[in-house]
Design an enzyme around this catalytic site. Structure first.
Site, PDB file in Angstrom:
ATOM      1  N   ARG A  18       1.367   1.851  -6.662  1.00  0.00           N
ATOM      2  CA  ARG A  18       2.014   0.881  -5.675  1.00  0.00           C
ATOM      3  C   ARG A  18       0.021  -0.406  -5.109  1.00  0.00           C
ATOM      4  O   ARG A  18       0.455  -1.180  -4.491  1.00  0.00           O
ATOM      5  CB  ARG A  18       2.110   1.261  -4.507  1.00  0.00           C
ATOM      6  CG  ARG A  18       3.865   2.192  -4.897  1.00  0.00           C
ATOM      7  CD  ARG A  18       3.994   2.556  -2.511  1.00  0.00           C
ATOM      8  NE  ARG A  18       4.242   1.357  -2.160  1.00  0.00           N
ATOM      9  CZ  ARG A  18       5.711   0.914  -1.543  1.00  0.00           C
ATOM     10  NH1 ARG A  18       6.367   0.995  -2.191  1.00  0.00           N
ATOM     11  NH2 ARG A  18       5.338  -0.314  -0.812  1.00  0.00           N
TER      12      ARG A  18
ATOM     13  N   ASN B 101       0.844  -0.634   6.006  1.00  0.00           N
ATOM     14  CA  ASN B 101       1.316  -1.134   4.927  1.00  0.00           C
ATOM     15  C   ASN B 101       1.432  -3.017   5.469  1.00  0.00           C
ATOM     16  O   ASN B 101       2.970  -2.512   6.550  1.00  0.00           O
ATOM     17  CB  ASN B 101       2.647  -0.912   4.309  1.00  0.00           C
ATOM     18  CG  ASN B 101       3.200  -0.496   3.645  1.00  0.00           C
ATOM     19  OD1 ASN B 101       2.280  -2.144   2.360  1.00  0.00           O
ATOM     20  ND2 ASN B 101       3.317   0.436   2.837  1.00  0.00           N
ATOM     21  N   GLY B 102       1.301  -3.283   4.817  1.00  0.00           N
ATOM     22  CA  GLY B 102       2.187  -4.976   5.616  1.00  0.00           C
ATOM     23  C   GLY B 102       1.309  -5.771   5.897  1.00  0.00           C
ATOM     24  O   GLY B 102       0.105  -5.660   5.869  1.00  0.00           O
TER      25      GLY B 102
ATOM     26  N   CYS C 130       0.958  -1.476   0.050  1.00  0.00           N
ATOM     27  CA  CYS C 130       0.581  -0.092  -0.158  1.00  0.00           C
ATOM     28  C   CYS C 130       0.898   1.337   0.010  1.00  0.00           C
ATOM     29  O   CYS C 130       2.230   1.146   0.155  1.00  0.00           O
ATOM     30  CB  CYS C 130      -0.590   0.401   1.202  1.00  0.00           C
ATOM     31  SG  CYS C 130      -1.865  -1.730   1.436  1.00  0.00           S
TER      32      CYS C 130
ATOM     33  N   GLU D 231       9.002 -12.791 -24.454  1.00  0.00           N
ATOM     34  CA  GLU D 231       8.004 -11.109 -24.076  1.00  0.00           C
ATOM     35  C   GLU D 231       8.413  -9.940 -24.881  1.00  0.00           C
ATOM     36  O   GLU D 231       8.126  -9.062 -25.049  1.00  0.00           O
ATOM     37  CB  GLU D 231       7.344 -11.555 -23.117  1.00  0.00           C
ATOM     38  CG  GLU D 231       6.071 -12.946 -23.297  1.00  0.00           C
ATOM     39  CD  GLU D 231       5.689 -11.933 -21.868  1.00  0.00           C
ATOM     40  OE1 GLU D 231       5.779 -12.315 -20.876  1.00  0.00           O
ATOM     41  OE2 GLU D 231       3.966 -11.693 -22.190  1.00  0.00           O
TER      42      GLU D 231
ATOM     43  N   LYS E 215       9.006 -15.671 -21.652  1.00  0.00           N
ATOM     44  CA  LYS E 215       9.613 -13.845 -21.019  1.00  0.00           C
ATOM     45  C   LYS E 215      10.510 -13.943 -22.434  1.00  0.00           C
ATOM     46  O   LYS E 215      10.698 -12.700 -22.444  1.00  0.00           O
ATOM     47  CB  LYS E 215      10.069 -14.391 -19.475  1.00  0.00           C
ATOM     48  CG  LYS E 215      10.524 -13.368 -18.459  1.00  0.00           C
ATOM     49  CD  LYS E 215       8.830 -13.903 -17.415  1.00  0.00           C
ATOM     50  CE  LYS E 215       8.073 -13.573 -18.122  1.00  0.00           C
ATOM     51  NZ  LYS E 215       7.031 -14.265 -17.933  1.00  0.00           N
TER      52      LYS E 215
ATOM     53  N   LYS F 220      -1.489  -5.880 -19.886  1.00  0.00           N
ATOM     54  CA  LYS F 220      -1.628  -6.848 -18.238  1.00  0.00           C
ATOM     55  C   LYS F 220      -2.596  -7.857 -18.626  1.00  0.00           C
ATOM     56  O   LYS F 220      -2.164  -8.484 -17.344  1.00  0.00           O
ATOM     57  CB  LYS F 220      -1.064  -5.394 -17.304  1.00  0.00           C
ATOM     58  CG  LYS F 220      -0.673  -6.392 -15.556  1.00  0.00           C
ATOM     59  CD  LYS F 220       0.842  -6.710 -16.207  1.00  0.00           C
ATOM     60  CE  LYS F 220       0.931  -7.384 -15.221  1.00  0.00           C
ATOM     61  NZ  LYS F 220       2.371  -8.396 -15.253  1.00  0.00           N
TER      62      LYS F 220
ATOM     63  N   GLU G 231       8.118 -21.509 -19.639  1.00  0.00           N
ATOM     64  CA  GLU G 231       7.807 -19.755 -19.183  1.00  0.00           C
ATOM     65  C   GLU G 231       9.959 -19.295 -19.405  1.00  0.00           C
ATOM     66  O   GLU G 231       9.231 -17.782 -20.115  1.00  0.00           O
ATOM     67  CB  GLU G 231       8.379 -20.132 -17.260  1.00  0.00           C
ATOM     68  CG  GLU G 231       8.313 -18.562 -16.763  1.00  0.00           C
ATOM     69  CD  GLU G 231       6.508 -17.444 -17.088  1.00  0.00           C
ATOM     70  OE1 GLU G 231       6.101 -17.776 -17.918  1.00  0.00           O
ATOM     71  OE2 GLU G 231       7.347 -16.640 -16.646  1.00  0.00           O
TER      72      GLU G 231
ATOM     73  N   HIS H 249      12.585 -35.707 -31.175  1.00  0.00           N
ATOM     74  CA  HIS H 249      12.256 -36.247 -31.090  1.00  0.00           C
ATOM     75  C   HIS H 249      11.864 -35.004 -32.516  1.00  0.00           C
ATOM     76  O   HIS H 249      11.290 -34.451 -33.143  1.00  0.00           O
ATOM     77  CB  HIS H 249      11.082 -36.526 -30.194  1.00  0.00           C
ATOM     78  CG  HIS H 249      11.335 -37.610 -29.480  1.00  0.00           C
ATOM     79  ND1 HIS H 249      10.870 -38.274 -29.963  1.00  0.00           N
ATOM     80  CD2 HIS H 249      11.315 -38.041 -28.241  1.00  0.00           C
ATOM     81  CE1 HIS H 249      11.333 -39.376 -29.410  1.00  0.00           C
ATOM     82  NE2 HIS H 249      11.629 -39.024 -27.613  1.00  0.00           N
TER      83      HIS H 249
ATOM     84  N   TRP I  76      -4.161  -1.286  -1.062  1.00  0.00           N
ATOM     85  CA  TRP I  76      -4.082  -2.804  -2.249  1.00  0.00           C
ATOM     86  C   TRP I  76      -4.393  -3.969  -1.163  1.00  0.00           C
ATOM     87  O   TRP I  76      -3.301  -4.247  -0.239  1.00  0.00           O
ATOM     88  CB  TRP I  76      -2.695  -2.700  -2.766  1.00  0.00           C
ATOM     89  CG  TRP I  76      -1.973  -4.578  -3.308  1.00  0.00           C
ATOM     90  CD1 TRP I  76      -2.271  -5.534  -2.450  1.00  0.00           C
ATOM     91  CD2 TRP I  76      -2.699  -4.495  -4.924  1.00  0.00           C
ATOM     92  NE1 TRP I  76      -2.030  -6.682  -3.859  1.00  0.00           N
ATOM     93  CE2 TRP I  76      -2.618  -5.759  -4.715  1.00  0.00           C
ATOM     94  CE3 TRP I  76      -3.641  -3.832  -6.021  1.00  0.00           C
ATOM     95  CZ2 TRP I  76      -2.375  -6.618  -5.350  1.00  0.00           C
ATOM     96  CZ3 TRP I  76      -3.082  -4.330  -7.371  1.00  0.00           C
ATOM     97  CH2 TRP I  76      -2.538  -5.883  -6.622  1.00  0.00           C
TER      98      TRP I  76
HETATM   99  O1  M6R Z   1      -3.535 -12.403 -15.396  1.00  0.00           O
HETATM  100  P1  M6R Z   1      -3.264 -13.342 -15.638  1.00  0.00           P
HETATM  101  O2  M6R Z   1      -2.255 -13.931 -15.436  1.00  0.00           O
HETATM  102  O3  M6R Z   1      -4.615 -14.648 -16.195  1.00  0.00           O
HETATM  103  O4  M6R Z   1      -3.022 -13.538 -17.067  1.00  0.00           O
HETATM  104  C1  M6R Z   1      -2.325 -14.821 -17.371  1.00  0.00           C
HETATM  105  C2  M6R Z   1      -1.525 -14.480 -19.090  1.00  0.00           C
HETATM  106  O5  M6R Z   1      -2.104 -13.428 -19.891  1.00  0.00           O
HETATM  107  C3  M6R Z   1      -0.183 -13.709 -19.087  1.00  0.00           C
HETATM  108  O6  M6R Z   1       0.604 -14.465 -17.644  1.00  0.00           O
HETATM  109  C4  M6R Z   1       1.218 -13.456 -19.897  1.00  0.00           C
HETATM  110  O7  M6R Z   1       1.093 -14.463 -20.696  1.00  0.00           O
HETATM  111  C5  M6R Z   1       2.196 -12.487 -19.456  1.00  0.00           C
HETATM  112  N1  M6R Z   1       2.286 -10.878 -20.029  1.00  0.00           N
HETATM  113  C6  M6R Z   1       3.235 -13.352 -18.812  1.00  0.00           C
HETATM  114  O8  M6R Z   1       4.394 -12.599 -18.611  1.00  0.00           O
END
Ligand code: M6R
Length: 610
Positions: free
Chosen positions: A27, A101-102, A2, A490, A487, A605, A483, A506, A77
């Site tokens: 935040r 906060n916490g 927060c 992306e 990353k 996001k 993952e 394979h 938050w």
């Molecule tokens: O908010 P969510 O975890 O449901 O989102 C799912 C994906 O859209 C999200 O994980 C996306 O792949 C991210 N950009 C990963 O870094």
């Protein structure tokens, strides 16, 4: 996570508090509030607070202005208690106003004790407990606010930054810190308190950072720091030279890098109040699952959350021996899934708003399954739609590429698997104890990895010019390979593939030449030797191998071109450590290529379209 701000001086507090909160809104933003008093009038403080963004509070303040030269403000938050007017800070009990906060770890026990001795609560928050505790000390004769806060702190366990104000001592603010940031801003005849320098940079650049286990009493002319026993401490002020934008990112170049480094703290927050070391068990925030009647678990999620779910499959099957399936939420409802009573559907989402996941939940519920949501955002649509919700408490994640939301999801999966395993009987008390103790040590071990930034930067320079990457892993390292590839794709826009190491022969082995960096996840464990063989197959074809291995593995250097080492931990927890160098590698590669790391092209996001 927060935002906290306090002001004491000669100017009107409210505009300064709102200005500070505006800087802190990133935040947390589900509610906001202020408590302001005028020492000249000596009257009670006025608390104005409400659910929603700061704009809502500003509107409310137009109708209910809060005048005075002393005040505290907060943007929330939610962690304990949904976002609502009543749960917004400041919390006021008698003359005492508190912002926090916490997380107060022993909040359940303290609340029970306070209720039993006559306290009435008006919110669901852990913070209100602290307001009651301080007020009790005043009633019991504590000589001043500082002493009352000190005595109240002795009863509290957990992470906190508190700021406390009293109608009875209007010229003083008292604050305390444990594991949550707190900074004092020094002015001429005025002083500020904040959770974050960003909030006060417009007013002063002369600051004192409060350290762990310290309290501070602030008047308009004086700042007195002590430890929690009241022993005075001396600290020289610092002059902040960061720009406002740099300060918002905590001095890091990007939010993503800040969030990578926040992971040890975020994981510690996910564990707070859930690990029961006395009974070698996990408390799922009071959620009572009918475990004996769960025949199958179906994880549904997208993107990074889908990878976390794949690790969840490994954990739940290994620790609870309940059969698990993992489905992409975006595919789930289009294949008329066989799901129904007896299934526990675990919907995993950082944002809690992903439309694909919401639609999959609706499908599962229509067919009679129970839904358990794992979300980072309290009261988001997904946890509201589900039958049960479990929050990861990672704090707001701003970088589009998920980092701390992912590692805290992995912790949530581990907690869920231990909880289930203890109830199915598949997990012995002894093994649960080992895992829980390892979990508690994890934040420190994570920090040992995130401290390796300089090494990862060198590796990013060495490999970042490649046109493609391959990531390999076995068992629970396979989702981590996926993952790592996601990353990198992306944020650097380099093509990358994640593969189960045993699958390389394979097909993808055809890609290997001296231009293809191959990142191999090879921590110690049952798959170690087999993975080393895959790594040898890559090198035999001139592929460049970057291995992520366990510290103490003296052989791995002979099998690879470069190595990143992570501390030893239980097999089940290794993914939480091995993913960290992959996040950092992606970050540094992207940064060197000059991409927009925090807002990569074409991505959002929160994905609220199908
Ligand atoms: O908010 P969510 O975890 O449901 O989102 C799912 C994906 O859209 C999200 O994980 C996306 O792949 C991210 N950009 C990963 O870094």
């Amino acid at each position: 996570m927060c935002g906290i701000i306090g002001y004491i001086g000669a100017r009107q507090a409210t505009p300064l508090l709102i200005g500070g909160l505006r800087k802190l809104e990133y935040r947390g933003y589900d509610s906001a509030g202020v408590s302001v008093l005028d020492p000249a009038l000596g009257g009670p403080s006025r608390v104005v607070r409400c659910r929603g963004k700061l704009g809502n509070l500003e509107e409310k303040l137009k109708a209910e202005p809060a005048h005075g030269t002393v005040g505290i403000g907060h943007t929330r938050w939610a962690t304990h208690g949904r976002p609502s007017d009543e749960n917004s800070h400041p919390h006021k009990v008698g003359p005492i106003s508190v912002i926090h906060n916490g997380i107060i770890e022993n909040h359940l026990q303290l609340r029970q004790e306070l209720v039993a001795s006559g306290s009435h609560f008006s919110s669901e928050t852990d913070t209100e407990i602290f307001a009651h505790l301080v007020e009790r000390q005043i009633v019991d004769g504590a000589e001043n606010l500082t002493v009352a806060v000190r005595k109240a702190l002795a009863k509290v366990r957990g992470s906190y930054a508190f700021v406390v104000m009293s109608d009875k001592e209007p010229g003083t603010l008292v604050a305390a810190k444990n594991s949550s940031p707190l900074v004092i801003g020094l002015g001429e005849g005025e002083n500020f308190i904040a959770s974050d320098v960003t909030a006060i940079l417009a007013e002063t650049r002369k600051v004192i950072f409060i350290e762990e286990g310290e309290m501070v009493t602030v008047t308009k002319d004086k700042v007195e720091i002590t430890d929690l026993e009241g022993k005075p401490k001396q600290r020289e002020p610092k002059i902040i030279t960061w720009s406002a934008t740099q300060a918002e990112k905590g001095g890091f170049k990007h939010y993503m890098l800040k969030e990578i480094h926040e992971q040890p703290r975020a994981v510690a927050d996910t564990l707070v109040g859930r690990v029961d070391l006395e009974n070698d068990d996990v408390n799922l925030d009071g959620v009572n699952l009918d475990v004996k009647n769960i025949k199958r678990i179906v994880f549904i999620a997208c993107g990074t959350s889908y990878h976390a779910s794949m690790v969840g499959e490994f954990l739940v099957e290994a620790l609870a021996r309940i059969p698990v399936e993992v489905d992409l939420a975006s595919e789930f409802r289009y294949r008329d899934p066989i799901v129904g009573p007896g299934d526990l559907v675990v919907a995993v989402s950082q944002s809690g708003e992903t439309l694909d996941t919401m639609e999959a939940i609706r499908e599962a519920k229509k067919k009679g399954a129970q839904v358990f949501a794992i979300s980072n955002v309290i009261e988001a649509s997904i946890p509201r739609l589900a039958d049960h919700a479990f929050y990861t408490h990672a704090g707001p994640e701003i970088g589009v590429a998920s980092t701390k939301a992912f590692t805290t999801q992995l912790v949530a999966m581990t907690l869920l698997a231990i909880h289930l395993g203890r109830r199915t009987g598949a997990l012995s008390r002894e093994r649960a104890r080992v895992l829980l103790n390892e979990l508690v040590q994890l934040p420190n071990k994570m920090k040992e990895v995130t401290d390796q930034g300089a090494h990862l930067q060198v590796l990013a320079r060495r490999y970042g010019g490649a046109h493609g990457f391959l990531f390999l892993g076995r068992g629970s390292q396979y989702p981590i390979a996926l993952e790592g590839a996601l990353k990198l794709k992306e944020i650097s826009y380099i093509h990358a593939e994640g593969y189960a190491a045993g699958e390389m022969k394979h097909g993808p082995i055809a890609l290997i030449d001296d231009q293809l960096p191959v990142v191999v996840l090879v921590p110690t464990g049952p798959s170690y030797e087999k993975t080393v063989s895959n790594l040898a197959e890559v090198r035999a074809r001139q592929g460049k191998v970057l291995a992520v291995a366990t510290r103490g593995d003296h052989d791995i250097g002979g099998h690879s071109d470069d190595v990143v080492l992570v501390p030893e931990t239980a097999l089940e927890l290794q993914p939480i450590l091995t993913v960290l160098p992959l996040q950092m590698l992606s970050y540094y590669v992207a940064d060197q290529r000059g991409t927009d790391v925090d807002q990569p092209r074409n991505l959002a996001k929160s994905v609220t379209v199908e």
